[in-house]
Design a protein around this motif. Structure first.
Motif, PDB file in Angstrom:
ATOM      1  N   ALA A  61       1.066   8.180  -7.723  1.00 47.36           N
ATOM      2  CA  ALA A  61       1.698   8.468  -6.482  1.00 47.36           C
ATOM      3  C   ALA A  61       2.552   9.876  -6.877  1.00 47.36           C
ATOM      4  O   ALA A  61       2.617  10.678  -6.325  1.00 47.36           O
ATOM      5  CB  ALA A  61       2.540   7.539  -5.939  1.00 47.36           C
ATOM      6  N   THR A 101      -4.129  11.275  -5.134  1.00 49.74           N
ATOM      7  CA  THR A 101      -3.598  10.621  -3.724  1.00 49.74           C
ATOM      8  C   THR A 101      -4.438   9.617  -3.251  1.00 49.74           C
ATOM      9  O   THR A 101      -3.835   8.587  -3.042  1.00 49.74           O
ATOM     10  CB  THR A 101      -3.574  11.690  -2.646  1.00 49.74           C
ATOM     11  N   ALA A 104      -3.637   6.571  -5.621  1.00 51.82           N
ATOM     12  CA  ALA A 104      -2.377   5.886  -5.137  1.00 51.82           C
ATOM     13  C   ALA A 104      -2.718   5.139  -3.932  1.00 51.82           C
ATOM     14  O   ALA A 104      -2.066   4.081  -3.692  1.00 51.82           O
ATOM     15  CB  ALA A 104      -1.545   6.887  -4.910  1.00 51.82           C
ATOM     16  N   VAL A 129       1.944   9.564   3.074  1.00 50.49           N
ATOM     17  CA  VAL A 129       0.910   9.839   1.752  1.00 50.49           C
ATOM     18  C   VAL A 129      -0.360   9.968   2.489  1.00 50.49           C
ATOM     19  O   VAL A 129      -1.541  10.935   1.982  1.00 50.49           O
ATOM     20  CB  VAL A 129       1.002   8.701   0.905  1.00 50.49           C
TER      21      VAL A 129
END
Lengths: 240, 205, 221
Positions: A61, A101, A104, A129
């Motif tokens: 992250a 990404t 994560a 996110v």
């Protein structure tokens, strides 16, 4: 200094010299980090062994945000100073950032199932996110959508800068909104709140990810420069 | 007396070097013909002069000041007539012309006079969708006449024009030059302007 | 006559003479919402619960539908180059374009919304708040859409790409707009949500014309 490294040949020479060191540093950090993360770090009294997902999830992250910020800086440099290497760096970073990404999001989902009892919740952190992931995809799609590469490069650079508003939103989403996602426990003003034994593997893994990024981005930039050179040769061939 | 000039102009279009070390200079009352085969960079040169594009290296100046320093001011003194005619089919001919003349501000020819000067004075109220290619071209050229701009940049203005209209255009350009204007014209055909400079582009392509 | 009114009259004239575009947007908006009772079943409480969200999502998609036309016509026929080269500030041109887009899509969407409130059984006490969110939110769609429309000029499959770029950025608008309705139902009052939407509108108003103008200059270069 920027202009010193702007020269593609000098950049290639330098990056070829640095890459093996980055690779070595990455392997060492990964080895040590994984050992601490999987064997030597304590089991969480609430979460049990599941807590070990953290050592992948949190650095991924961080890297997702880091890559986007790096892209935004490169895009700004490319737009303002017409810096060709900065543009290549932004392009090279995008798929790496998208992958971090995605990692994560997936590890978060795997962690969420035992912790919250669900794979996915629509809280501010997860949603923002997810938007970040879409921004990466949008950047790559826009960049590829033009017949003239220069136009794609400039348009997508503007998009990256517009999308940058999302980065602070992600960072502070857990503080601004009352979310299911736990607030930051490492990067905070009053010092980390997690146990030092967990901090060691976390930072080792974060360093490994960081080295991995720099190693990969240099490789990708070099590859991109070679592709550009091939294209230039083709053009010369066409006009000869 | 204004001077419009450029030095050492390099330009890369797409990934191809279109212009290298091109140079020109033009004074009030002067005209410059751009010549060269297709792809030699005539249109690119005009777009650089208009400020739509920036050269990779080199500089284009008006009275010694880089035109990219104050694009707005440069825009106010130029009229650009490109390949695309920018004619809205849903608007009438007069509506098309007056929009651009009002946007450019006062100072040029009256819209109906300009249309008449190019031989389409009888079409003012017709929706532009009924125009032929040559008539659209003339509507496009009217914008230069009504703009009151000092510098005309005309890209292949005689395309789709008949001989009589081309002649009318030549005399309109001459009138513009006499009143102290400048014109840069890219063309294959001979326009028959008195005293003009010529810039031949792209020896290698 | 000021440059604003010259530009505005031209845009409105063009929009009026192609008013079918506006009706198509409305048609899409209504049909998209009407599909939901078939999809999730016509149970009134269920519809009342999802109504505000469905209507907002449909409005978002409907606004996207017409977004790629914002600069496309001018780009294709060469007018955009001339607008860039006109002595008028390009930011003003962008503002006028956005205003016309809002008047021809956002405003009709707002006017149609009450009809859909009835059909979706939306509780009467949140009608006003939802309309307010549309009034504050639809201009943000037009503003952010203008950035996407300018960036995708000349791109392959520009329309789809535009949605892909802009829709993620509009998620906050959607969250706070629909949240306003919920806040009223839970008795919290919608002031905070409306303030946030207003803030987004002001932020978009301050920044997007500038970004769009820059993107347009790149598009014609």
């Amino acid at each position: 200094m920027l202009h010193y490294f702007a020269n593609p040949t000098r950049f290639q020479r330098l990056s070829r010299r640095v890459e093996p060191w980055l690779l070595a540093a990455m392997l060492v950090c990964f080895g040590a980090g994984l050992y601490f993360a999987l064997f030597s770090s304590p089991v969480d009294y609430q979460q049990g062994h599941t807590v070990r997902i953290m050592y992948i999830h949190v650095p991924a992250a961080w890297m997702a945000l880091f890559c986007y910020t790096a892209m935004a800086v490169s895009a700004a440099v490319a737009l303002i100073w017409k810096h060709a290497l900065a543009d290549v760096a932004a392009k090279a970073t995008a798929p790496i950032g998208a992958a971090f990404t995605f990692l994560a999001l997936v590890t978060g989902s795997l962690w969420g199932k035992p912790m919250w009892g669900t794979w996915w919740v629509w809280d501010a952190r997860l949603t923002s996110v997810l938007v970040l992931f879409f921004l990466y995809l949008g950047y790559m799609a826009l960049r590829d959508a033009f017949d003239e590469p220069g136009r794609g490069a400039r348009a997508s650079a503007i998009l990256v800068l517009v999308g940058f508003v999302n980065v602070p939103i992600i960072k502070f989403s857990v503080d601004w909104w009352n979310t299911l996602h736990q607030p930051s426990s490492v990067l905070r003003m009053d010092g980390p709140t997690i146990h030092p034994d967990m901090l060691t593997p976390l930072f080792l893994m974060a360093a490994a990810f960081q080295f991995y990024y720099f190693w990969l981005v240099l490789l990708r930039i070099r590859r991109e420069l070679m592709v550009n050179r091939t294209r230039a040769l083709r053009h010369r061939q066409a006009s000869a | 007396m204004a001077v419009f000039s450029g030095r050492h102009i390099d330009c890369i279009r797409g990934e191809r070097q279109v212009l290298s070390a091109a140079a020109f200079s033009l004074e009030s009352g002067g005209a410059l013909m751009l010549r060269g085969i297709n792809g030699a960079g005539k249109s690119t040169m005009l777009r650089l002069m208009a400020g739509l594009m920036r050269p990779v290296s080199g500089v284009i100046t008006w009275d010694g000041v880089d035109i990219s320093d104050d694009p707005q001011e440069h825009n106010a003194r130029l009229a650009y007539v490109g390949h695309a005619d920018a004619v809205k089919p849903a608007l009438s001919v007069l509506e098309n012309v007056t929009f651009w003349s009002k946007l450019a501000g006062a100072g040029g020819m009256d819209a109906s006079d300009a249309l008449a000067a190019l031989g389409i004075g009888h079409l003012t109220d017709l929706p532009a969708r009924y125009l032929s290619a040559g008539q659209r071209r003339r509507v496009n050229l009217t914008r230069a006449l009504t703009s009151g701009a000092e510098l005309w940049l005309l890209d292949e203005p005689t395309t789709a024009l008949d001989a009589a209209t081309a002649e009318a255009l030549t005399s309109l350009i001459e009138r513009h030059l006499k009143s102290g204007g400048m014109a840069v014209v890219s063309t294959h055909a001979e326009l028959g302007l008195a005293e003009t400079g010529t810039l031949t582009l792209g020896g290698t392509a | 006559m000021s440059a604003f009114s010259v530009l505005f009259r031209r845009e409105m004239r063009l929009a009026m003479r192609q008013s079918a575009d506006s009706f198509m947007v409305i048609g899409f908006f209504v049909i998209a919402v009407v599909l939901f009772p078939f999809g999730v079943g016509p149970e009134p409480n269920m519809l009342a619960r999802i109504g505000p969200g469905v209507i907002w999502v449909a409005a978002l998609l409907a606004a996207m539908l017409s977004m790629d036309r914002m600069f496309m016509g001018d780009y294709e026929d060469g007018s955009l180059e001339l607008l860039v080269l006109s002595p008028v500030a390009l930011e003003l041109v962008v503002c006028v374009k956005v205003l016309t887009h809002w008047l021809t899509t956002g405003l009709p969407l707002i006017l149609t919304a009450p009809l859909l409130f009835v059909m979706m059984n939306v509780p009467g006490e949140i009608w006003l708040v939802l309309l307010l969110t549309l009034v504050l939110g639809t201009p943000v769609l037009s503003l952010l859409g203008s950035v996407g429309a300018a960036l995708t000029l000349g791109a392959r499959r520009g329309g789809v790409l535009l949605s892909l770029l802009v829709l993620p950025l509009l998620i906050p608008v959607l969250i706070f707009a629909v949240g306003a309705g919920d806040a009223v139902l839970f008795g919290n009052g919608a002031k905070a949500n409306l303030m946030l939407l207003g803030g987004m509108l002001l932020g978009a108003l301050a920044l997007t014309p500038w970004v769009t103008a820059h993107a347009l200059r790149e598009a014609v270069a």
